[in-house]
Design a protein around this motif. Sequence first.
Motif, short mmCIF file in Angstrom:
data_model
loop_
_atom_site.label_atom_id
_atom_site.label_comp_id
_atom_site.label_asym_id
_atom_site.label_seq_id
_atom_site.Cartn_x
_atom_site.Cartn_y
_atom_site.Cartn_z
N PHE A 155 9.67 -76.01 4.50
CA PHE A 155 9.75 -74.59 4.89
C PHE A 155 9.40 -73.65 3.74
O PHE A 155 8.80 -72.60 3.96
CB PHE A 155 11.16 -74.27 5.42
N GLU A 156 9.78 -74.05 2.53
CA GLU A 156 9.57 -73.16 1.39
C GLU A 156 8.07 -72.92 1.16
O GLU A 156 7.63 -71.78 0.99
CB GLU A 156 10.20 -73.77 0.13
N LYS A 157 7.29 -73.99 1.19
CA LYS A 157 5.83 -73.88 0.98
C LYS A 157 5.20 -73.07 2.11
O LYS A 157 4.33 -72.22 1.87
CB LYS A 157 5.23 -75.29 0.91
N ILE A 158 5.62 -73.32 3.34
CA ILE A 158 5.08 -72.57 4.49
C ILE A 158 5.34 -71.08 4.30
O ILE A 158 4.45 -70.26 4.48
CB ILE A 158 5.70 -73.09 5.81
N LYS A 159 6.55 -70.74 3.91
CA LYS A 159 6.89 -69.32 3.76
C LYS A 159 6.11 -68.67 2.62
O LYS A 159 5.62 -67.54 2.76
CB LYS A 159 8.39 -69.14 3.55
N PRO A 205 -8.08 -80.56 12.73
CA PRO A 205 -7.48 -81.11 11.50
C PRO A 205 -6.65 -80.07 10.73
O PRO A 205 -5.67 -80.43 10.06
CB PRO A 205 -8.70 -81.54 10.66
N PHE A 206 -7.01 -78.81 10.84
CA PHE A 206 -6.28 -77.76 10.13
C PHE A 206 -4.90 -77.55 10.77
O PHE A 206 -3.91 -77.35 10.07
CB PHE A 206 -7.08 -76.46 10.14
N ILE A 207 -4.86 -77.60 12.09
CA ILE A 207 -3.57 -77.44 12.78
C ILE A 207 -2.70 -78.68 12.53
O ILE A 207 -1.50 -78.57 12.31
CB ILE A 207 -3.76 -77.13 14.28
N GLU A 208 -3.34 -79.85 12.52
CA GLU A 208 -2.62 -81.10 12.26
C GLU A 208 -1.94 -81.06 10.89
O GLU A 208 -0.77 -81.44 10.73
CB GLU A 208 -3.63 -82.26 12.33
N LYS A 209 -2.67 -80.57 9.89
CA LYS A 209 -2.12 -80.54 8.52
C LYS A 209 -0.89 -79.63 8.44
O LYS A 209 0.13 -79.99 7.84
CB LYS A 209 -3.22 -80.03 7.58
N ARG A 210 -0.96 -78.46 9.06
CA ARG A 210 0.18 -77.53 9.01
C ARG A 210 1.36 -78.03 9.85
O ARG A 210 2.52 -77.81 9.50
CB ARG A 210 -0.26 -76.13 9.45
N ILE A 211 1.07 -78.71 10.96
CA ILE A 211 2.16 -79.25 11.78
C ILE A 211 2.88 -80.36 11.01
O ILE A 211 4.10 -80.46 11.04
CB ILE A 211 1.64 -79.73 13.15
N GLN A 212 2.11 -81.18 10.28
CA GLN A 212 2.74 -82.24 9.47
C GLN A 212 3.64 -81.62 8.40
O GLN A 212 4.73 -82.12 8.12
CB GLN A 212 1.67 -83.12 8.81
N GLN A 213 3.18 -80.53 7.81
CA GLN A 213 3.99 -79.82 6.81
C GLN A 213 5.29 -79.32 7.45
O GLN A 213 6.37 -79.44 6.87
CB GLN A 213 3.15 -78.64 6.29
N LEU A 214 5.17 -78.80 8.66
CA LEU A 214 6.33 -78.32 9.41
C LEU A 214 7.30 -79.47 9.71
O LEU A 214 8.51 -79.34 9.52
CB LEU A 214 5.83 -77.68 10.70
N TYR A 215 6.75 -80.60 10.15
CA TYR A 215 7.59 -81.74 10.53
C TYR A 215 8.26 -82.38 9.31
O TYR A 215 9.27 -83.06 9.43
CB TYR A 215 6.77 -82.78 11.30
#
Length: 221
Positions: free
Chosen positions: A160-164, A146-156
Amino acid sequence: ETAEGTIIRAVNQTNGKGQKGNIWISEIEKNLTFSIILKPNKILAVKQFYMNMAISLSLVDYLKYLLPQNGIYIKWPNDIYIEKNKIAGILIENQVIADKIENSVIGIGLNVNQSVFSSDIPNPTSLNIITSINYNVSEILINYLPFIEKRIQQLYKLDFEKIKIDYLNRLLYFNDLRKYKINNETITAKIIDINIYGKLILLTENQIIIECDLKEVGFIH
């Protein structure tokens, strides 16, 4: 054709790969080593480092959940550290067609139950070393997804700004003045940013900005 989200898990990894051609060594059934297939074709090839950031953050998120008392960091570009010791590594191989990422194979190695490591690995740790708990490795994988799913959704969603921002907030030695080795020369500098290509941006004590990639910079511990 392999479907997006397919997970391939290695129970016994005999030829693990790391950054810069390093070998990733894992004892049989002691650690979590797996790959996940993604098809992130909305993401331009020029922004592929955001995938590194998102996957690194998914491991940080999960380890924060497992080990809320510990300092958890990303050592640039994508090794995961508990305090000053490496617990996980990521290797991403992208297939680029035209200017977009068509397929990605994301390889993740997380040290789970291994407690003794060969002497040529500089500073390893594992969940077991930190907590003395013997974990079920399959459960670790299921709980991590679920943790990887959440970050991949953010990526998709191209957030980008929040990820960085999240990545820089977790970056080991960010804004710390310390020594680095660049082209066989030792310098004192601090990490001030990551550029769009994932290069490390250092500011020397003499206020000179240096951009470097993985082969050009060495961390001095």
